[in-house]
Design a protein around this motif. Structure first.
Motif, mmCIF file in Angstrom:
data_model
loop_
_atom_site.group_PDB
_atom_site.id
_atom_site.type_symbol
_atom_site.label_atom_id
_atom_site.label_comp_id
_atom_site.label_asym_id
_atom_site.label_seq_id
_atom_site.Cartn_x
_atom_site.Cartn_y
_atom_site.Cartn_z
ATOM 1 N N LYS A 44 0.571 -1.215 -0.247
ATOM 2 C CA LYS A 44 -0.133 0.023 0.271
ATOM 3 C C LYS A 44 0.816 1.363 0.396
ATOM 4 N N SER A 45 1.788 0.836 0.905
ATOM 5 C CA SER A 45 2.850 2.461 0.899
ATOM 6 C C SER A 45 3.197 2.645 0.012
ATOM 7 N N THR A 46 3.465 1.810 -0.449
ATOM 8 C CA THR A 46 5.278 1.644 -2.369
ATOM 9 C C THR A 46 4.053 2.143 -2.975
ATOM 10 N N GLY A 90 2.266 7.881 9.659
ATOM 11 C CA GLY A 90 2.556 7.316 10.867
ATOM 12 C C GLY A 90 2.888 6.598 11.638
ATOM 13 N N GLU A 91 3.790 5.792 10.458
ATOM 14 C CA GLU A 91 3.921 4.621 11.150
ATOM 15 C C GLU A 91 5.229 4.915 10.545
ATOM 16 N N GLU A 92 5.796 5.302 9.905
ATOM 17 C CA GLU A 92 7.131 5.223 9.243
ATOM 18 C C GLU A 92 7.432 6.894 9.342
ATOM 19 N N VAL A 98 -3.119 9.716 4.131
ATOM 20 C CA VAL A 98 -2.343 9.306 5.527
ATOM 21 C C VAL A 98 -2.533 8.292 5.385
ATOM 22 N N ASP A 99 -1.031 7.561 6.190
ATOM 23 C CA ASP A 99 -0.605 6.235 5.966
ATOM 24 C C ASP A 99 -0.334 5.946 7.874
ATOM 25 N N SER A 100 -1.305 4.993 8.391
ATOM 26 C CA SER A 100 -2.459 4.523 7.738
ATOM 27 C C SER A 100 -3.125 5.435 8.887
HETATM 28 MG MG MG Z 1 2.733 0.733 5.012
#
Ligand code: MG
Ligand code: TYD
Length: 463
Positions: A102-104, A125-127, A172-174
């Motif tokens: 998803k992020s990619t 918000g994750e990385e 917005v992840d995630s």
């Molecule tokens: Mg991701």
């Protein structure tokens, strides 16, 4: 003034109860109920102030203004699923298992769009921004003017997005990592996710930005916890694939601005996700058509034809209860086809192990695959390879009859395009014949079995 109360909210389905319970009565999940501060609800503030609503003008259904131009990211397969680009002011939820890409996909979409102009913001918000930057650099996207942030506080994010030029596209992840100061529960709870989504959707509507929310998915394929978000957004997409295989499918399960039967096909490569314009060629790559037990199924995923090989192995069993194993298809569907082959096709399968595999890691849900699966099974049992240049499709009824399926023309066209010369399907097939193909119809599994067995005899005679 009302005392601030708390309520008990199921983190899976959002149902509210007055007491804590071990099991949610609404969705049946265990240990999902958490105490959350009760929101006062829409209109509560106005009631307290004693305010009266203001009248507003109503509008016509007809509208003379030009349709708004969609935001086209330049990643064709993504734009296609969105309905030809994203609508300004819309919110889209993209769900998928961790590590599916998803992020990619979204950083690639951001970079492609940013290069063509407009403000594009990617909030993770994750990385850390460093991690996002590293990935972008690995994908060769380092030069793209994407604005990055590693933030989780929704008020800050909305304030940042609202300052300067209006953004065109925001990721917005995630959504599960976002939280609002105004809500008293911890990030990831239904109230937080709902509150954060609401704030972002409101921002999208006001600013005209297209917002994409990334959502985690549980094992059974649901967006984890907050199903409520699915109702709030304009479109819900899921990104799917088998971990061990490189291809990925993007499907829309809800789309207020387009059809939900489009799919996007990607392949995960060392350089990120590559678009797959011709999925059939991907699934048929490396096909060994000379061996018994393989049939090419002319399938349709969404509105798109996809040819895929169905492989069967039927072998004498040494076990008391023979094994039935299936990958990529419904086990209950296999059991049904086997029962019909035994009852109406005269095959004896009770002493045989049966394995069925859909090549390439695709999951087939269509009943139209019945005939291809049956052909592969019969071919393996009698040890006769099916014609190399034939495709199969059709639904099998419990009576043994082969029934018609939808999109016949689409299936034939795709088969012809990929160089197949024959299509075997339900009786209706002859009416929709493609000039480049010989269409042969089979009325029942009995005639399918007879035809495959006869071609085996004929092959032995000519040898
Ligand atoms: Mg991701
Ligand atoms: P990611 O986009 O982080 O997944 P998600 O956001 O859905 O959790 O992708 C993670 C996987 O993708 C990771 O296991 C490695 C793989 N990958 C590649 O194969 N090639 C690449 O170029 C990139 C960036 C990732």
């Amino acid at each position: 003034m009302a005392k601030s109360r708390s309520s008990y909210v199921c983190q899976n389905c959002g149902a509210i109860t007055q007491r804590w319970q071990g099991k949610c009565e609404s969705c049946g999940e265990w240990n999902t109920i958490i105490e959350e501060a009760a929101a006062l609800g829409v209109g509560a503030a106005a009631v307290r102030r004693g305010a009266v609503g203001r009248a507003f003008p109503l509008e016509d259904l007809t509208d003379d203004s030009k349709p708004v131009a969609r935001i086209v990211t330049g990643i064709g397969e993504l734009d296609r699923v969105a309905g030809g680009g994203f609508v300004p002011g819309s919110a889209t939820l993209i769900g998928g298992e961790p590590g599916i890409g998803k992020s990619t996909l979204l950083i690639q979409a951001c970079a492609a769009l940013a290069r063509r102009g407009g403000r594009v913001v990617y909030v993770s918000g994750e990385e850390s921004t460093e991690q996002v930057r590293l990935r972008a650099a690995r994908l060769g996207l380092a030069g793209a003017p994407v604005q990055l942030a590693a933030q989780t506080l929704i008020e800050d994010i909305v304030a940042t997005l609202g300052s300067g030029d209006a953004p065109k596209f925001v990721i917005v992840d995630s959504i599960q990592t976002m939280w609002s100061e105004a809500i008293e529960s911890s990030p990831g709870t239904v109230s937080q996710v709902r509150g954060a989504s609401q704030a972002l959707i409101r921002f999208a509507k006001l600013s005209g930005a297209a917002i994409i929310l990334v959502g985690h998915v549980t094992k059974d394929g649901q967006i984890a916890g907050p199903r409520v978000v699915e109702h709030m957004v304009d479109a819900v997409m899921s990104f799917e694939g088998e971990g061990a295989h490189a291809f990925r499918l993007l499907r829309a399960s809800k789309n207020r601005f387009g059809a939900t039967d489009e799919i996007g096909v990607f392949e995960m490569t060392g350089l990120g996700l590559a678009e797959v314009a011709n999925p059939s060629a991907l699934f048929l790559a490396g096909r060994d058509g000379a061996a018994p037990g393989a049939a090419v199924f002319a399938g349709v995923e969404g509105a798109r034809p996809v040819l895929v090989e169905i492989q069967a192995l039927v072998a004498p069993s040494t076990l008391g209860t023979p094994r039935r194993a299936v990958v990529g298809w419904e086990p209950s569907r296999l059991a049904m086809v086997l029962a019909v082959l035994e009852t109406h096709g005269g095959l004896k399968l009770g002493q045989h192990d049966v394995y069925l595999n859909v090549a390439g890691g695709l999951r087939i849900a269509e009943p139209a695959a019945d005939l291809a699966a049956a052909a592969a099974l019969v071919s393996s049992l009698v040890g006769v390879a099916l014609p190399h240049d034939a495709v199969y499709f059709g639904e099998i009824a419990l009576s043994g009859a082969v029934r018609s399926v939808g999109h016949v023309g689409l299936r034939l066209k795709e088969a012809a395009k990929l160089g197949f010369a024959r299509a075997v399907g339900p009786p209706a097939i002859s009416r929709e014949e493609d000039a480049r193909l010989t269409a042969s119809s089979v009325a029942s599994v009995a005639s399918l079995v007879a035809e495959i067995a006869a071609s085996g005899v004929a092959a032995k005679v000519t040898k």
